[in-house]
Enzyme design. Structure first.
Site, PDB file in Angstrom:
ATOM      1  N   LEU A  15      85.308  47.090  52.432  1.00  0.00           N
ATOM      2  CA  LEU A  15      84.539  47.881  52.739  1.00  0.00           C
ATOM      3  C   LEU A  15      83.342  47.430  53.198  1.00  0.00           C
ATOM      4  O   LEU A  15      82.408  46.795  52.538  1.00  0.00           O
ATOM      5  CB  LEU A  15      84.390  48.848  51.364  1.00  0.00           C
ATOM      6  N   ARG A  31      63.753  46.912  48.809  1.00  0.00           N
ATOM      7  CA  ARG A  31      64.117  48.611  49.018  1.00  0.00           C
ATOM      8  C   ARG A  31      64.807  48.613  50.347  1.00  0.00           C
ATOM      9  O   ARG A  31      64.383  48.676  51.427  1.00  0.00           O
ATOM     10  CB  ARG A  31      63.173  49.572  48.865  1.00  0.00           C
ATOM     11  N   VAL A 252      78.662  41.643  64.346  1.00  0.00           N
ATOM     12  CA  VAL A 252      79.852  42.297  63.291  1.00  0.00           C
ATOM     13  C   VAL A 252      80.949  42.904  64.053  1.00  0.00           C
ATOM     14  O   VAL A 252      80.521  44.034  64.895  1.00  0.00           O
ATOM     15  CB  VAL A 252      79.224  42.967  62.389  1.00  0.00           C
ATOM     16  N   ASP A 256      86.578  41.159  66.755  1.00  0.00           N
ATOM     17  CA  ASP A 256      87.850  42.167  66.273  1.00  0.00           C
ATOM     18  C   ASP A 256      88.025  42.942  67.490  1.00  0.00           C
ATOM     19  O   ASP A 256      89.068  43.388  68.027  1.00  0.00           O
ATOM     20  CB  ASP A 256      87.652  42.708  64.974  1.00  0.00           C
TER      21      ASP A 256
END
Length: 310
Positions: A15, A31, A252, A256
């Site tokens: 995930l 944060r 990222v 793929d």
């Protein structure tokens, strides 16, 4: 169950969580902005890419705990056909954080939870019943899985005439080559290791890839060259494709996406010149987006049109 032209298998999905923050300061609370979530892991990303191009695939993957449930929900929202394999341990998470001050990207990956012997047996039994033209074995292996796990599945797939595409690395890839597959996609460093070299120069890539082909490891070797593009090598051909110049936001899922573009093109009976260009187009388009969201199909199509003349 409906027969699918393409099946992807992901034994170690994730995930993917991504967020932005401002300023990385040691020992202080950082944060982050509201995170976004994507279903991730090699084969899952390949199926998502194929779906975006209008193709048809079945994503087979392990799923455990709330993270596994969320991956299933996210894939259904993207209209990806799924066949999840229930496992006891929770599916892992990965985290990508971008510092808006510097535009630096930080990627945190975690190992996959152990898969039990019973669950391994379930995966192998399902793999033995696969019926498709192409099978994509993509991504890392969970802790405890044998290094020849993908090889075992490739052997099963080849018995039914399925063309196996393997996108993994290290010992797992070396083992797959022992049985021989249709296509692999190493980067230059991985290719060097496969042929026993410390490194390879650009002019040595073709010969190195042909060594693997000559030994029966693969029919097609696609070598990712990062920002330089990619090459596709067969026993009697060599095709270099430069990467288009795009504004990169995240790498990222680029690999793929490249595999997804190529497998989709193969399923559409496109020639190898188009196959490698669709791969480079989809991989490059994926780098144009933040976080872990892969590519926009309009970007991939535009880049493919540019690459057709290259």
């Amino acid at each position: 169950m409906k027969n699918h032209e393409i099946i992807t298998l992901t034994v170690n999905p994730a995930l993917d969580k991504s967020a932005h923050f401002t300023g990385l300061v040691p020992e202080q609370k950082i944060r982050c902005q509201q995170p976004s979530f994507d279903a991730g892991g090699g084969g899952i990303n390949v199926s998502k890419a194929i779906s975006r191009l209008g193709g048809d695939s079945l994503a087979v993957f392990t799923a455990g705990g709330p993270t596994g449930e969320m991956i299933k929900e996210l894939l259904v929202k993207e209209s990806v056909a799924i066949d999840p394999i229930a496992v006891q341990n929770w599916t892992r998470e990965s985290f990508v954080a971008v510092d808006d001050n510097t535009n630096s990207q930080y990627r945190f990956g975690f190992p996959g939870a152990v898969i039990s012997e019973e669950e391994i047996d379930t995966i192998l039994k399902k793999a033995a019943a696969f019926s498709s033209h192409f099978l994509v074995l993509s991504g890392s292996l969970n802790e405890g899985l044998p290094l020849d796990f993908y090889k075992q599945i490739a052997v099963l797939a080849k018995k039914s005439g399925t063309k196996v595409i393997a996108d993994t690395s290290g010992a797992s890839l070396e083992k797959v080559l022992e049985t021989g597959v249709y296509l692999i996609k190493p980067n230059v460093g991985e290719l060097a290791k496969l042929v026993g070299e410390a490194s390879l120069e650009m002019e040595e890539v073709n010969e190195a890839a042909k060594k693997i082909i000559a030994k029966g490891g693969a029919e097609i070797v696609v070598v990712s060259l990062g920002p330089q593009g990619a090459v596709l090598v067969t026993k009697d051909s060599y095709d270099y494709v430069p990467a288009p110049n795009v504004v990169k936001k995240s790498t990222v899922g680029a690999g793929d996406s490249m595999v997804g573009g190529m497998v989709w093109a193969l399923s559409q009976n496109k020639n190898l010149s188009e196959v490698i260009r669709w791969g480079v187009a989809c991989g490059s388009a994926a780098t144009m987006n933040d976080g872990t969201q892969l590519f926009k199909v309009e970007d991939a199509k535009r880049l493919f049109e540019w690459l057709k003349g290259k």
